[in-house]
Design a protein around this motif. Sequence first.
Motif, PDB file in Angstrom:
ATOM      1  N   UNK A 297       0.795  -1.248  -0.106  1.00  0.00           N
ATOM      2  CA  UNK A 297      -0.104  -0.081  -0.064  1.00  0.00           C
ATOM      3  C   UNK A 297       0.984   1.320   0.028  1.00  0.00           C
ATOM      4  N   UNK A 298       2.147   1.154   0.225  1.00  0.00           N
ATOM      5  CA  UNK A 298       3.088   2.311   0.245  1.00  0.00           C
ATOM      6  C   UNK A 298       4.540   2.002   0.395  1.00  0.00           C
ATOM      7  N   UNK A 299       5.177   2.847  -0.231  1.00  0.00           N
ATOM      8  CA  UNK A 299       6.645   2.759  -0.275  1.00  0.00           C
ATOM      9  C   UNK A 299       7.398   3.986   0.102  1.00  0.00           C
ATOM     10  N   UNK A 300       8.391   3.940   0.704  1.00  0.00           N
ATOM     11  CA  UNK A 300       9.118   5.352   0.927  1.00  0.00           C
ATOM     12  C   UNK A 300      10.544   5.071   1.221  1.00  0.00           C
ATOM     13  N   UNK A 301      11.134   6.165   1.429  1.00  0.00           N
ATOM     14  CA  UNK A 301      12.574   6.076   1.928  1.00  0.00           C
ATOM     15  C   UNK A 301      12.909   7.388   3.075  1.00  0.00           C
ATOM     16  N   UNK A 302      13.704   7.252   4.045  1.00  0.00           N
ATOM     17  CA  UNK A 302      14.024   8.136   5.023  1.00  0.00           C
ATOM     18  C   UNK A 302      15.329   8.417   5.131  1.00  0.00           C
ATOM     19  N   UNK A 303      15.841   9.426   5.830  1.00  0.00           N
ATOM     20  CA  UNK A 303      17.360   9.819   6.132  1.00  0.00           C
ATOM     21  C   UNK A 303      17.676   9.648   7.407  1.00  0.00           C
ATOM     22  N   UNK A 304      18.586   8.764   7.760  1.00  0.00           N
ATOM     23  CA  UNK A 304      18.988   8.661   9.110  1.00  0.00           C
ATOM     24  C   UNK A 304      20.163   9.556   9.316  1.00  0.00           C
ATOM     25  N   UNK A 305      20.425  10.043  10.567  1.00  0.00           N
ATOM     26  CA  UNK A 305      21.412  10.898  10.828  1.00  0.00           C
ATOM     27  C   UNK A 305      22.556  10.159  11.160  1.00  0.00           C
ATOM     28  N   UNK A 306      23.310   9.597   9.987  1.00  0.00           N
ATOM     29  CA  UNK A 306      24.709   8.678  10.383  1.00  0.00           C
ATOM     30  C   UNK A 306      25.699   9.494  11.066  1.00  0.00           C
ATOM     31  N   UNK A 307      26.373   8.834  12.416  1.00  0.00           N
ATOM     32  CA  UNK A 307      27.278   9.370  13.006  1.00  0.00           C
ATOM     33  C   UNK A 307      28.345   8.317  12.917  1.00  0.00           C
TER      34      UNK A 307
END
Length: 373
Positions: A297-307
């Motif tokens: 029903x949905x697809x997406x991508x997000x941005x993690x704060x890589x440290x």
Amino acid sequence: MHIAIIGAGINGFMTALELIEQGCSVTILDQQQAGKAASWAGGGILSPMYPWRYPQAVNDLAKYAKPLYQNWNDKLKPITGIDFEIHETGMLIFDEEDFEVGYHYAEQHQEPLQEALYVEQEQIEQINPQVSTSFKHALYFPQIANVRNPRLLQSISCYLKQHPQVTWLEHAPVRQIKISDDQIAAVQTQQGDWIEADQFVFTTGAWSAQWSDQLKLDIPVRPVQGQMVLFKTPEHWLPTMCMNRVMYLIPRQDGHIVCGSSMREVGFDTTPATEIRQKILDACFEMVPELADFPIVQEWAGLRPGSPKGIPYIGQLPQLKNGWANFGHFRNGLCMAPASALLLRQLMFGQPTLIDPQAYTAKQLQHLTALTH
């Protein structure tokens, strides 16, 4: 005391909750709609995936996630009418190389919520009959829960927006930081408005490195994309979370199942990739073959704060009397957020801290002028 919080993801939200509890007035600024970046995009597991693979500093914060979110839900739900949906599903892990260390983790680290049971195929079928019969054994963590992060963010946003001590500025990117005598005097939004405050907290996630030049700090936080797929099944169709080779299935109470996740370094691009989608689907169908019968029903991508080590920076910024950091949570922002905000509040007010803050100190952010010599 008036405090400006720059960044309205889960860490900004939780920081605001902690500070208004202390009687502070808070202005929350975000470059887009609040709560719509990585905090919304994540899976919401209230534990690091394979906690034994992470530095202890990550787990020292994450272990407070479930009880602190339960406390906040109890407080906010009667006011907002929105339940966080903390779903105590437990989790099955099929990675055989992690069985021994995972089985002993709870006892070795005094974390009872990470208690694990070794289960064989007959027990797996009783716990979760949808799991493929190709898995002959697993570790079962009965107390691991997930939170439905979009509802979590909706509830906190609703609460903060009606709170008399809170001012909101959405779609107001901060462009300039005015510093005078080792203090931040004000920040200026893209619209040209100057926001003054007594203290300034940066909770800007994957975008935190943008302050490096103005704060004269080396901020080693970068965006790391994670991709997700959402299925819809009948309610209670998948009884537990499942995980194998860093891919997971997370059932929601209404039958939605969140599947993920990937790691790609593609800058600030949030476009889902077809080949990553297929890898996620292959891994999830291997664990639960009949999931393929239900619609995406949905697809997406997000941005993690890589440290560098996944350990966030929490505390006073170097050489600034009124600047504070709460960023760099990488893959575990949602489960570290409640304790991160509590720790930051304790540091700001000189209160006893729930854990030793040394591992998170923002003083370790190097001064850019020092790097040139």
